[in-house]
Design an enzyme around this catalytic site. Structure first.
Site, PDB file in Angstrom:
ATOM      1  N   TYR A  34     -57.463 -22.993 -36.955  1.00  0.00           N
ATOM      2  CA  TYR A  34     -57.031 -21.314 -36.476  1.00  0.00           C
ATOM      3  C   TYR A  34     -57.639 -20.266 -37.759  1.00  0.00           C
ATOM      4  O   TYR A  34     -57.464 -20.634 -38.625  1.00  0.00           O
ATOM      5  CB  TYR A  34     -55.713 -20.994 -36.294  1.00  0.00           C
ATOM      6  CG  TYR A  34     -55.077 -21.961 -35.266  1.00  0.00           C
ATOM      7  CD1 TYR A  34     -55.573 -21.538 -33.827  1.00  0.00           C
ATOM      8  CD2 TYR A  34     -54.084 -22.553 -35.315  1.00  0.00           C
ATOM      9  CE1 TYR A  34     -55.270 -22.399 -32.877  1.00  0.00           C
ATOM     10  CE2 TYR A  34     -53.520 -23.139 -34.014  1.00  0.00           C
ATOM     11  CZ  TYR A  34     -53.989 -22.973 -32.674  1.00  0.00           C
ATOM     12  OH  TYR A  34     -53.367 -23.685 -31.802  1.00  0.00           O
TER      13      TYR A  34
ATOM     14  N   LYS B 125     -22.249 -28.814 -45.458  1.00  0.00           N
ATOM     15  CA  LYS B 125     -22.823 -27.703 -44.569  1.00  0.00           C
ATOM     16  C   LYS B 125     -24.298 -27.802 -44.062  1.00  0.00           C
ATOM     17  O   LYS B 125     -24.969 -28.549 -44.866  1.00  0.00           O
ATOM     18  CB  LYS B 125     -22.334 -26.373 -45.209  1.00  0.00           C
ATOM     19  CG  LYS B 125     -23.122 -26.219 -46.184  1.00  0.00           C
ATOM     20  CD  LYS B 125     -22.633 -24.723 -47.182  1.00  0.00           C
ATOM     21  CE  LYS B 125     -23.421 -24.493 -48.320  1.00  0.00           C
ATOM     22  NZ  LYS B 125     -23.014 -23.656 -49.350  1.00  0.00           N
TER      23      LYS B 125
HETATM   24  C1  LIG Z   1     -22.915 -24.171 -50.735  1.00  0.00           C
HETATM   25  C2  LIG Z   1     -21.705 -23.897 -51.321  1.00  0.00           C
HETATM   26  C3  LIG Z   1     -21.551 -24.627 -52.641  1.00  0.00           C
HETATM   27  C4  LIG Z   1     -22.375 -25.696 -52.892  1.00  0.00           C
HETATM   28  O1  LIG Z   1     -23.524 -25.275 -53.840  1.00  0.00           O
HETATM   29  P1  LIG Z   1     -24.386 -26.081 -54.657  1.00  0.00           P
HETATM   30  O2  LIG Z   1     -25.351 -25.043 -55.637  1.00  0.00           O
HETATM   31  O3  LIG Z   1     -25.466 -26.664 -53.684  1.00  0.00           O
HETATM   32  O4  LIG Z   1     -23.760 -27.223 -55.339  1.00  0.00           O
HETATM   33  C5  LIG Z   1     -20.214 -24.519 -53.122  1.00  0.00           C
HETATM   34  N1  LIG Z   1     -19.366 -23.873 -52.857  1.00  0.00           N
HETATM   35  C6  LIG Z   1     -19.505 -22.891 -51.937  1.00  0.00           C
HETATM   36  C7  LIG Z   1     -18.445 -21.914 -51.562  1.00  0.00           C
HETATM   37  C8  LIG Z   1     -20.550 -22.824 -51.098  1.00  0.00           C
HETATM   38  O5  LIG Z   1     -20.772 -22.050 -49.920  1.00  0.00           O
END
Ligand SMILES: *Cc1c(COP(=O)(O)O)cnc(C)c1O
Length: 383
Positions: free
Chosen positions: A271, A44
């Site tokens: 700045y 994702k």
């Molecule tokens: C993002 C996510 C993960 C991955 O978690 P990590 O700590 O990066 O391994 C696993 N399960 C779900 C449902 C997620 O949304």
């Protein structure tokens, strides 16, 4: 000279993604896990800023069973680029998304009755069977049906011939800290739900609960599959979780020096004039700033130059970061600086950058903007 994409000058600020390290991290994870345990690679948000397509390809070479995504757009983008592997969409779907999920072969998580009924109807109308993963809320209180109230929804899914209950899942609220009390309570709730399912003769292929922290620290919670996002990218989810030897960060952020200035005592920088030279100083300008995702700090943090730490001075601007190079006299125009990653024996970790913005590694990885080109190293699989 003919101007073309082939000789287009690369921006002197970029993100390097080392695919050999990614491959190696998957190898180390595969060696560590029990052979029967399946992996779901969470890609994702462009694989946490690393590039979903590139990471997915390496993950699939590394024999992951599923890819995990958050939005319909992310999943379709991968399908359009030729990724045919099973994909699981986390969260909840709007009704209008369901036909697209069916059409593009995307497996959805279901959390409540409405989506189950709608997806069941759609699939039935097309004479198809749609696999679903039921999300159980065991304490995170985000998505999912409460663990103690899941059976009616399970029975509803099982009653539809057009649906196949392929997975049952939950998610830890805290799996990577030393105190596992709440994680173990969630595991107990998940376990009790699975037992009552089994009592009714319902079996599922994929029971999954663990993210990276759970994979590392809670082997009793592995079940059939674990969902790994951050670990294959070479970043441990916390400072206290179990270490896998050899895991290395895949991402490095770099920029080249675009100006050098000599300051007299009393000169100010940037700045808001946030820095005043206490004596004669030599400074360098890097063409990268908070508009690229670096935290908007003032007189805090450092970059690596010639294997040494150059302190950041003044305030970070949208496109500019200024560093003190007085003690690194060999520094010249267009020399390479590292903002996150290793140079020589020095390293700025993702956790160091996270401290600058009072946040966590996940946030830092996903904050590097896409106007920083991604440069992929070591694309070919190692023999
Ligand atoms: C993002 C996510 C993960 C991955 O978690 P990590 O700590 O990066 O391994 C696993 N399960 C779900 C449902 C997620 O949304």
């Amino acid at each position: 000279m003919q101007l073309s994409a082939a000789n287009f000058p690369a921006r002197p600020a970029w993100v390097e993604i080392d695919l050999r390290r990614l491959r190696r991290n998957f190898q180390l994870i595969n060696r560590d896990k029990s052979p029967a345990l399946r992996l779901l690679s969470v890609v994702k948000d462009e694989a946490y800023g690393h590039g979903a397509l590139e990471v997915s390809k390496v993950a699939l070479e590394s024999e992951v069973a599923f890819l995990g995504l958050s939005t319909l757009e992310e999943a379709i983008a991968l399908r359009d680029r030729g990724i045919t592997a099973p994909m699981l969409l986390f969260g909840e779907r709007q009704e209008a998304e369901l036909p697209w999920c069916l059409e593009r072969g995307l497996t959805v998580c279901v959390n409540e009755q409405h989506t189950v009924l709608k997806l069941g109807q759609l699939a039935a109308a097309q004479n198809r069977q749609a696999p679903v993963h039921l999300k159980i809320n065991t304490g995170m209180s985000r998505y999912g049906v409460r663990w103690s109230e899941a059976l009616p929804l399970i029975e509803l899914i099982c009653s539809r011939k057009s649906l196949a209950l392929e997975g049952v899942m939950s998610h830890f609220a805290q799996s990577d800290e030393a105190d596992k009390t709440f994680a173990l309570l969630q595991l107990e709730r998940f376990g009790s739900m699975l037992r009552s399912m089994a009592d009714r003769g319902v079996s599922v292929r994929y029971r999954h609960l663990c993210n990276s922290g759970g994979f590392l620290d809670l082997p009793q919670a592995h079940f059939d599959m674990v969902r790994l996002g951050i670990l294959p990218l070479g970043v441990f989810p916390s400072s206290v979780c179990r270490r896998l030897a050899g895991i290395e960060p895949v991402m490095t952020v770099k920029a080249r020096i675009a100006a050098i200035q000599d300051l007299e005592k009393g000169d100010v920088v940037g700045y808001g004039m946030r820095y005043t030279a206490p004596a004669r100083r030599r400074i360098a300008v890097l063409p990268i700033g908070y508009g690229d995702g670096f935290p908007r700090v003032r007189n805090q943090g450092f970059v690596l130059l010639h294997g040494r730490r150059a302190p950041i001075i003044g305030g970070i601007a949208m496109d500019t970061t200024i560093v003190d190079i007085t003690d690194i006299p060999q520094t010249g125009m267009w020399d390479e600086a590292v903002l996150m990653g290793r140079q020589g024996t020095e390293e700025i970790t993702v956790h160091d950058v996270a401290k600058l913005k009072n946040s966590v590694s996940y946030d830092v990885l996903t904050s590097w903007r896409w106007r920083l080109p991604r440069v992929y190293l070591n694309d070919a699989p190692v023999a």
